[in-house]
Design an enzyme around this catalytic site. Structure first.
Site, PDB file in Angstrom:
ATOM      1  N   HIS A  53      -1.871   0.643  -9.547  1.00 33.39           N
ATOM      2  CA  HIS A  53      -2.504  -0.302  -8.612  1.00 33.39           C
ATOM      3  C   HIS A  53      -3.116  -1.494  -9.366  1.00 33.39           C
ATOM      4  CE1 HIS A  53      -4.448  -0.642  -4.381  1.00 33.39           C
ATOM      5  NE2 HIS A  53      -4.304  -1.851  -4.913  1.00 33.39           N
TER       6      HIS A  53
ATOM      7  N   ARG B 191       0.863  -1.191   0.000  1.00 31.93           N
ATOM      8  CA  ARG B 191       0.000   0.000   0.000  1.00 31.93           C
ATOM      9  C   ARG B 191       0.892   1.230   0.000  1.00 31.93           C
ATOM     10  NH1 ARG B 191      -3.647  -2.705  -1.497  1.00 31.93           N
ATOM     11  NH2 ARG B 191      -5.617  -3.131  -0.464  1.00 31.93           N
TER      12      ARG B 191
HETATM   13  P1  NAP Z   1      -1.360 -11.434   4.738  1.00 33.46           P
HETATM   14  O1  NAP Z   1      -1.424 -12.850   4.331  1.00 33.46           O
HETATM   15  O2  NAP Z   1      -2.220 -10.959   5.860  1.00 33.46           O
HETATM   16  O3  NAP Z   1       0.175 -11.130   5.066  1.00 33.46           O
HETATM   17  C1  NAP Z   1       0.587  -9.987   5.742  1.00 33.46           C
HETATM   18  C2  NAP Z   1       1.998 -10.203   6.241  1.00 33.46           C
HETATM   19  O4  NAP Z   1       2.467  -9.008   6.851  1.00 33.46           O
HETATM   20  C3  NAP Z   1       2.081 -11.307   7.300  1.00 33.46           C
HETATM   21  O5  NAP Z   1       3.259 -12.035   7.109  1.00 33.46           O
HETATM   22  C4  NAP Z   1       2.165 -10.508   8.608  1.00 33.46           C
HETATM   23  O6  NAP Z   1       2.849 -11.187   9.632  1.00 33.46           O
HETATM   24  C5  NAP Z   1       2.960  -9.309   8.150  1.00 33.46           C
HETATM   25  N1  NAP Z   1       2.785  -8.180   9.059  1.00 33.46           N
HETATM   26  C6  NAP Z   1       1.650  -7.490   9.319  1.00 33.46           C
HETATM   27  N2  NAP Z   1       1.884  -6.535  10.236  1.00 33.46           N
HETATM   28  C7  NAP Z   1       3.186  -6.636  10.555  1.00 33.46           C
HETATM   29  C8  NAP Z   1       4.033  -5.933  11.442  1.00 33.46           C
HETATM   30  N3  NAP Z   1       3.572  -4.910  12.207  1.00 33.46           N
HETATM   31  N4  NAP Z   1       5.319  -6.302  11.543  1.00 33.46           N
HETATM   32  C9  NAP Z   1       5.778  -7.332  10.795  1.00 33.46           C
HETATM   33  N5  NAP Z   1       5.048  -8.042   9.932  1.00 33.46           N
HETATM   34  C10 NAP Z   1       3.763  -7.688   9.805  1.00 33.46           C
HETATM   35  O7  NAP Z   1      -1.675 -10.484   3.494  1.00 33.46           O
HETATM   36  P2  NAP Z   1      -1.503 -10.811   1.936  1.00 33.46           P
HETATM   37  O8  NAP Z   1      -2.688 -11.540   1.445  1.00 33.46           O
HETATM   38  O9  NAP Z   1      -0.170 -11.390   1.719  1.00 33.46           O
HETATM   39  O10 NAP Z   1      -1.570  -9.317   1.350  1.00 33.46           O
HETATM   40  C11 NAP Z   1      -0.628  -8.349   1.738  1.00 33.46           C
HETATM   41  C12 NAP Z   1      -1.033  -6.979   1.223  1.00 33.46           C
HETATM   42  O11 NAP Z   1      -0.816  -6.892  -0.193  1.00 33.46           O
HETATM   43  C13 NAP Z   1      -2.511  -6.618   1.380  1.00 33.46           C
HETATM   44  O12 NAP Z   1      -2.802  -6.191   2.684  1.00 33.46           O
HETATM   45  C14 NAP Z   1      -2.668  -5.497   0.353  1.00 33.46           C
HETATM   46  O13 NAP Z   1      -2.411  -4.261   0.972  1.00 33.46           O
HETATM   47  C15 NAP Z   1      -1.584  -5.791  -0.678  1.00 33.46           C
HETATM   48  N6  NAP Z   1      -2.133  -6.159  -1.997  1.00 33.46           N
HETATM   49  C16 NAP Z   1      -1.868  -5.335  -3.054  1.00 33.46           C
HETATM   50  C17 NAP Z   1      -2.318  -5.661  -4.305  1.00 33.46           C
HETATM   51  C18 NAP Z   1      -1.980  -4.800  -5.495  1.00 33.46           C
HETATM   52  O14 NAP Z   1      -2.532  -4.998  -6.568  1.00 33.46           O
HETATM   53  N7  NAP Z   1      -1.060  -3.875  -5.362  1.00 33.46           N
HETATM   54  C19 NAP Z   1      -3.056  -6.838  -4.522  1.00 33.46           C
HETATM   55  C20 NAP Z   1      -3.316  -7.648  -3.420  1.00 33.46           C
HETATM   56  C21 NAP Z   1      -2.850  -7.282  -2.165  1.00 33.46           C
HETATM   57  P3  NAP Z   1       2.125 -12.332  10.515  1.00 33.46           P
HETATM   58  O15 NAP Z   1       1.557 -13.334   9.526  1.00 33.46           O
HETATM   59  O16 NAP Z   1       3.224 -12.890  11.311  1.00 33.46           O
HETATM   60  O17 NAP Z   1       1.042 -11.665  11.291  1.00 33.46           O
HETATM   61  C1  GLV Z   2      -5.618  -4.961  -3.855  1.00 33.67           C
HETATM   62  O1  GLV Z   2      -5.032  -3.959  -3.637  1.00 33.67           O
HETATM   63  C2  GLV Z   2      -5.951  -5.926  -2.857  1.00 33.67           C
HETATM   64  O2  GLV Z   2      -5.868  -5.616  -1.658  1.00 33.67           O
HETATM   65  O3  GLV Z   2      -6.328  -7.062  -3.241  1.00 33.67           O
END
Ligand code: NAP
Ligand code: GLV
Length: 310
Positions: free
Chosen positions: A273, A225
Site C-alpha cells: 500500500h 482498494r
Molecule cells: P476520484 O477522483 O473520486 O475518482 C473516482 C473515479 O471512480 C471517478 O471517475 C468515478 O466516476 C469512478 N467511480 C466511482 N464509483 C463508480 C461506479 N460505481 N461505477 C463507475 N465508476 C465509478 O478518486 P481518486 O482521487 O482518483 O482516487 C481513487 C482511489 O484511489 C481512492 O478512492 C483510493 O481508494 C485509491 N488510492 C490508492 C492509493 C494507494 O497508495 N494505493 C493512493 C491514493 C488513492 P465519476 O467521477 O463519474 O463519479
Molecule cells: C491511499 O490509499 C489514499 O487513499 O490516499
C-alpha cells in the site's frame, strides 16, 4: 489565536505535519492529546480514526482525510452527522500514483518479469517487442488519479480507455460510462488499471465475470482498494492464464496475512500500500488552503460525498 488541527496520520509523521502547519499559522495537535484539546479543535486530519473519536470533539467543523480515499471514514459512528469531509487531492499524491501505474504498465508491456526469470536461469532469449500504440490500457475509475495516469500513458503512445460513472473528457482517451458500457471497455483492455474508490457499488467488482471479459493474457494492476477484487477469482484467473500477471498494492486484509497465496504466486508482484503516499511537505498546503477558505466562508474544495461513498 491560530486555528487548531488534530492530526491522526500514518507513518508516525506528526512532527512533519506540525512543522508544515506552523508555516500556515495552524497549530497541530497529536491524536493522543485529544482529551486536553477537545474544546479548541476545529479541524481534524485523519487516517482510520476509531469509531466515536471524532464525535467527541464538540467544536469540530471540517474533517480532512489524509488519503484520497475516504472509505476509512465510512462506518457507524466514524463521522458525526453534518461535518464535511475533504479528500486529499494534491499534485504530489497524483504524481506518485502516475509513477506507480506507468511503471507497472511498462514493466508488463516490456515483459520485465519474463526477462527477470530468464536472467535467474541464465537464459538469453530475445523476444520481439510489441509497440505501445498497438496495446490498450483500460483505467477502471477515471477520476483525479485515473485521469492523470491515463494522460501519462497516452504520452507514451498507448491506446487508453477509461470507465467511470459519468462521462469524462481526457484528451485522446475514450470514456466508457456505467454498467452498460463496462463489457465493451473490458473486451479492449489488455492492461487493467484499477483506480476506483471502494463503495457499496464497487465492492467486489473485479470478480470472475469481469475478469473473463478481458482478452486472454491481460494484466491487472490494483492501486485502488483491496476489496474491489475478489481474491479467489483473481487467483483462479491467474492460474488459468486468463490474467497473465498482476501488480497488487492494496489488499482485502492489510497487512497481507502470511497465509495469503499472493505472497508466493509467481505471477504476482506485491507492494505494501505504497503506490502513492501523502507527504506533509507537499500536502499541508491543500489542507491549509481549505482552512483559509473555511475561515473566509468560501466553499471547500474536493469535498467527499459520504452518502455516495467517495
Ligand atoms: P476520484 O477522483 O473520486 O475518482 C473516482 C473515479 O471512480 C471517478 O471517475 C468515478 O466516476 C469512478 N467511480 C466511482 N464509483 C463508480 C461506479 N460505481 N461505477 C463507475 N465508476 C465509478 O478518486 P481518486 O482521487 O482518483 O482516487 C481513487 C482511489 O484511489 C481512492 O478512492 C483510493 O481508494 C485509491 N488510492 C490508492 C492509493 C494507494 O497508495 N494505493 C493512493 C491514493 C488513492 P465519476 O467521477 O463519474 O463519479
Ligand atoms: C491511499 O490509499 C489514499 O487513499 O490516499
Amino acid at each position: 489565536m491560530s486555528d487548531v488541527i488534530l492530526v491522526k496520520s500514518d507513518f508516525d509523521r506528526f512532527s512533519e505535519w506540525e512543522d508544515e502547519f506552523r508555516k500556515h499559522d495552524i497549530q497541530a495537535i497529536p491524536w493522543d492529546d485529544m482529551a486536553q484539546h477537545c474544546e479548541t479543535v476545529k479541524y481534524a486530519l485523519v487516517w482510520q480514526p476509531e469509531p466515536g473519536a471524532l464525535a467527541s470533539l464538540p467544536n469540530l467543523e471540517v474533517i480532512f482525510s489524509v488519503g484520497a480515499g475516504v472509505d476509512h471514514l465510512k462506518g457507524e459512528g466514524l463521522v458525526p452527522a453534518g461535518i464535511p469531509v475533504v479528500r486529499m487531492v494534491e499534485d504530489s499524491l497524483t504524481a506518485g500514483m502516475v509513477e506507480y501505474i506507468v511503471y507497472n504498465v511498462l514493466r508488463f508491456h516490456r515483459e520485465m518479469p519474463v526477462y527477470e526469470r530468464d536472467q535467474a536461469n541464465q537464459i538469453w532469449k530475445p523476444r520481439v517487442q510489441q509497440s505501445a500504440w498497438g496495446r490498450t490500457a483500460g483505467i477502471l475509475g477515471l477520476g483525479v488519479l485515473g485521469s492523470a495516469a491515463a494522460a501519462a500513458l497516452r504520452r507514451l503512445k498507448f491506446n487508453v480507455i477509461g470507465w467511470s460513472r459519468t462521462e469524462k473528457q481526457v484528451r485522446g482517451v475514450t470514456s466508457y460510462v456505467g454498467q452498460n458500457q463496462l463489457g465493451i471497455f473490458l473486451q479492449k483492455t489488455e492492461f487493467l488499471v484499477i483506480l476506483l474508490p471502494l463503495t457499496d457499488a464497487t465492492h467486489g467488482i473485479v470478480n470472475q465475470t469481469l475478469l473473463q471479459q478481458l482478452p486472454r493474457g491481460a494484466f491487472v494492476i490494483n492501486a485502488g482498494r483491496g476489496p474491489l477484487v475478489r481474491d479467489q477469482d483473481l487467483l483462479a484467473a491467474l492460474d488459468q492464464g486468463q490474467v497473465a500477471a498482476a501488480a497488487l498494492d492494496v489488499f482485502n486484509q492489510e497487512p497481507l496475512p502470511p497465509q495469503s497465496p499472493y505472497w508466493k504466486h509467481p505471477a504476482v508482484t506485491i507492494t505494501p500500500h505504497v503506490a502513492s503516499i501523502t507527504l506533509p511537505v507537499t500536502s499541508a498546503h491543500h489542507v491549509a488552503d481549505n482552512i483559509q477558505r473555511h475561515r473566509e466562508g468560501k466553499p471547500l474544495t474536493h469535498l467527499a460525498d459520504l452518502s455516495r461513498g467517495y
